[in-house]
Design a protein around this motif. Sequence first.
Motif, mmCIF file in Angstrom:
data_model
loop_
_atom_site.group_PDB
_atom_site.id
_atom_site.type_symbol
_atom_site.label_atom_id
_atom_site.label_comp_id
_atom_site.label_asym_id
_atom_site.label_seq_id
_atom_site.Cartn_x
_atom_site.Cartn_y
_atom_site.Cartn_z
ATOM 1 N N VAL A 93 19.598 57.841 -21.260
ATOM 2 C CA VAL A 93 19.007 57.242 -19.638
ATOM 3 C C VAL A 93 20.195 57.507 -18.862
ATOM 4 C CG1 VAL A 93 20.962 55.207 -20.053
ATOM 5 C CG2 VAL A 93 19.568 54.939 -18.519
ATOM 6 N N GLY A 94 19.798 57.764 -17.338
ATOM 7 C CA GLY A 94 20.407 58.063 -16.481
ATOM 8 C C GLY A 94 20.504 57.629 -15.340
ATOM 9 N N ALA A 95 21.831 58.155 -14.963
ATOM 10 C CA ALA A 95 22.289 57.300 -13.537
ATOM 11 C C ALA A 95 22.303 57.568 -12.577
ATOM 12 C CB ALA A 95 23.852 56.667 -14.167
ATOM 13 N N HIS A 96 23.153 57.648 -10.607
ATOM 14 C CA HIS A 96 22.732 58.301 -9.667
ATOM 15 C C HIS A 96 24.093 59.371 -9.889
ATOM 16 C CE1 HIS A 96 19.306 56.333 -8.067
ATOM 17 N NE2 HIS A 96 19.962 54.973 -8.997
ATOM 18 N N ASP A 97 24.626 59.241 -11.133
ATOM 19 C CA ASP A 97 26.110 60.392 -10.935
ATOM 20 C C ASP A 97 25.235 61.299 -11.655
ATOM 21 O OD1 ASP A 97 27.615 58.608 -13.547
ATOM 22 O OD2 ASP A 97 26.164 59.192 -13.444
ATOM 23 N N TYR A 98 24.186 61.882 -12.204
ATOM 24 C CA TYR A 98 23.310 62.476 -13.221
ATOM 25 C C TYR A 98 23.939 62.792 -14.457
ATOM 26 C CZ TYR A 98 22.320 63.828 -8.109
ATOM 27 O OH TYR A 98 22.250 63.544 -6.572
ATOM 28 N N LYS A 99 24.821 62.258 -14.443
ATOM 29 C CA LYS A 99 24.879 61.786 -15.997
ATOM 30 C C LYS A 99 24.151 61.611 -17.015
ATOM 31 C CE LYS A 99 29.195 60.373 -15.496
ATOM 32 N NZ LYS A 99 30.605 60.848 -15.056
ATOM 33 N N LEU A 100 24.067 62.077 -18.345
ATOM 34 C CA LEU A 100 22.706 60.891 -19.548
ATOM 35 C C LEU A 100 23.638 60.176 -20.245
ATOM 36 C CD1 LEU A 100 19.950 63.536 -19.687
ATOM 37 C CD2 LEU A 100 20.536 61.268 -18.219
ATOM 38 N N SER A 101 23.686 59.218 -20.643
ATOM 39 C CA SER A 101 23.838 59.096 -22.141
ATOM 40 C C SER A 101 22.922 58.617 -23.231
ATOM 41 C CB SER A 101 24.251 57.136 -21.670
ATOM 42 O OG SER A 101 25.873 57.551 -20.691
ATOM 43 N N PHE A 102 23.330 59.173 -24.710
ATOM 44 C CA PHE A 102 21.981 59.312 -25.039
ATOM 45 C C PHE A 102 22.127 58.402 -26.219
ATOM 46 C CE2 PHE A 102 20.787 63.245 -24.330
ATOM 47 C CZ PHE A 102 20.907 64.389 -23.485
ATOM 48 N N TYR B 50 29.178 70.504 -10.749
ATOM 49 C CA TYR B 50 28.399 69.916 -10.021
ATOM 50 C C TYR B 50 28.277 71.338 -8.848
ATOM 51 C CZ TYR B 50 27.897 64.790 -11.817
ATOM 52 O OH TYR B 50 27.290 63.923 -12.371
ATOM 53 N N GLY B 51 29.190 72.574 -8.641
ATOM 54 C CA GLY B 51 28.982 73.645 -8.560
ATOM 55 C C GLY B 51 30.312 73.998 -8.903
ATOM 56 N N VAL B 52 30.342 75.619 -8.035
ATOM 57 C CA VAL B 52 31.429 76.437 -8.664
ATOM 58 C C VAL B 52 32.529 76.055 -7.849
ATOM 59 C CG1 VAL B 52 32.160 78.513 -7.502
ATOM 60 C CG2 VAL B 52 29.359 77.933 -7.884
ATOM 61 N N ASN B 53 33.112 75.885 -9.112
ATOM 62 C CA ASN B 53 35.138 75.703 -8.104
ATOM 63 C C ASN B 53 34.808 74.080 -8.902
ATOM 64 O OD1 ASN B 53 35.747 78.077 -8.056
ATOM 65 N ND2 ASN B 53 35.529 77.900 -6.098
ATOM 66 N N SER B 93 21.697 72.188 -17.817
ATOM 67 C CA SER B 93 22.182 72.423 -16.267
ATOM 68 C C SER B 93 20.902 71.416 -15.796
ATOM 69 C CB SER B 93 21.437 73.978 -15.722
ATOM 70 O OG SER B 93 20.136 74.432 -15.962
ATOM 71 N N SER B 94 20.442 71.149 -14.623
ATOM 72 C CA SER B 94 20.127 70.135 -13.708
ATOM 73 C C SER B 94 19.620 70.797 -12.144
ATOM 74 C CB SER B 94 20.218 68.781 -14.272
ATOM 75 O OG SER B 94 20.896 68.417 -13.409
ATOM 76 N N ALA B 95 19.185 70.390 -11.337
ATOM 77 C CA ALA B 95 19.084 70.213 -10.339
ATOM 78 C C ALA B 95 18.726 68.399 -9.338
ATOM 79 C CB ALA B 95 17.515 71.134 -9.265
ATOM 80 N N SER B 96 18.553 67.882 -10.767
ATOM 81 C CA SER B 96 18.850 66.080 -10.341
ATOM 82 C C SER B 96 18.464 65.917 -11.207
ATOM 83 C CB SER B 96 16.439 65.916 -9.698
ATOM 84 O OG SER B 96 16.352 66.158 -11.339
ATOM 85 N N SER B 97 18.327 64.220 -11.858
ATOM 86 C CA SER B 97 18.269 63.735 -12.745
ATOM 87 C C SER B 97 18.096 64.501 -14.880
ATOM 88 C CB SER B 97 17.917 62.268 -13.175
ATOM 89 O OG SER B 97 19.214 61.978 -12.132
ATOM 90 N N GLU B 98 16.995 65.376 -13.771
ATOM 91 C CA GLU B 98 16.175 66.036 -15.438
ATOM 92 C C GLU B 98 17.273 67.398 -16.168
ATOM 93 O OE1 GLU B 98 12.630 66.709 -14.878
ATOM 94 O OE2 GLU B 98 12.287 67.950 -16.702
ATOM 95 N N GLN B 99 17.778 66.530 -17.153
ATOM 96 C CA GLN B 99 18.666 68.013 -17.845
ATOM 97 C C GLN B 99 17.717 68.790 -18.567
ATOM 98 O OE1 GLN B 99 22.446 66.549 -19.338
ATOM 99 N NE2 GLN B 99 22.833 65.473 -17.110
ATOM 100 N N PHE B 100 17.995 70.662 -18.729
ATOM 101 C CA PHE B 100 17.738 70.709 -18.508
ATOM 102 C C PHE B 100 18.720 71.560 -20.032
ATOM 103 C CE2 PHE B 100 12.953 71.729 -17.320
ATOM 104 C CZ PHE B 100 13.496 71.126 -15.917
ATOM 105 N N PHE B 101 18.027 72.449 -21.744
ATOM 106 C CA PHE B 101 19.223 71.954 -22.609
ATOM 107 C C PHE B 101 19.202 73.583 -23.418
ATOM 108 C CE2 PHE B 101 21.182 68.814 -23.477
ATOM 109 C CZ PHE B 101 20.449 68.014 -22.587
ATOM 110 N N GLY B 102 20.087 74.262 -23.570
ATOM 111 C CA GLY B 102 19.708 75.751 -24.481
ATOM 112 C C GLY B 102 20.035 75.470 -25.690
#
Lengths: 112, 110
Positions: A93-102, B50-53, B93-102
């Motif tokens: 589940v994801g929130a608006h802070d872009y973090k996911l909880s699994f 969330y970004g550089v530095n 990594s992600s651009a939004s809420s969807e994360q892509f994994f290594g």
Amino acid sequence: AQSVTQPDIHITVSEGASLELRCNYSYGATPYLFWYVQSPGQGLQLLLKYFSGDTLVQGIKGFEAEFKRSQSSFNLRKPSVHWSDAAEYFCAVGAHDYKLSFGAGTTVTVRA
Amino acid sequence: EADIYQTPRYLVIGTGKKITLECSQTMGHDKMYWYQQDPGMELHLIHYSYGVNSTEKGDLSSESTVSRIRTEHFPLTLESARPSHTSQYLCASSASSEQFFGPGTRLTVL
């Protein structure tokens, strides 16, 4: 904070049979919901996601999931399982802070 | 197709050694994450950026550190490895809420 529960640690299913994996979440607002699959020694691959709109979402590899707000659930289904579907499945589940909880994951074993 | 790479894939090292786990992505994503995963357990977020530095600690306390000097690169460092650090480390990594994994790095500290 959001959280996810996957009640089934391990499921064994016969090849060709249907599969349903349960996922319950806790989050105060409309969540972003995901199902990922992990094969041994690999990273996670996204199967499907729900952000809004139609509550029945289709994913890759013939999987689908249904979002039920009243039950705080996002169960994953597949009508006919193949041996290659043996893997570990994670709901997130994801929130608006872009973090996911699994969730802790469900291991699926497919028997011939 | 997501392009996110982790090296090494497997690492066995002795106690007290300094190690760096590499993670790179070619998708131009501004957000990157490190998770720790033990067998049969959920993924625990240990660092994110969330970004550089910009780097933050995650929900699970970790003795590791990270840096984000370039958008595409997010290395994780352990100054002095211990057996308790034995685990699988996944980068995303992600651009939004969807994360892509290594593919992950499986670390064993003897």
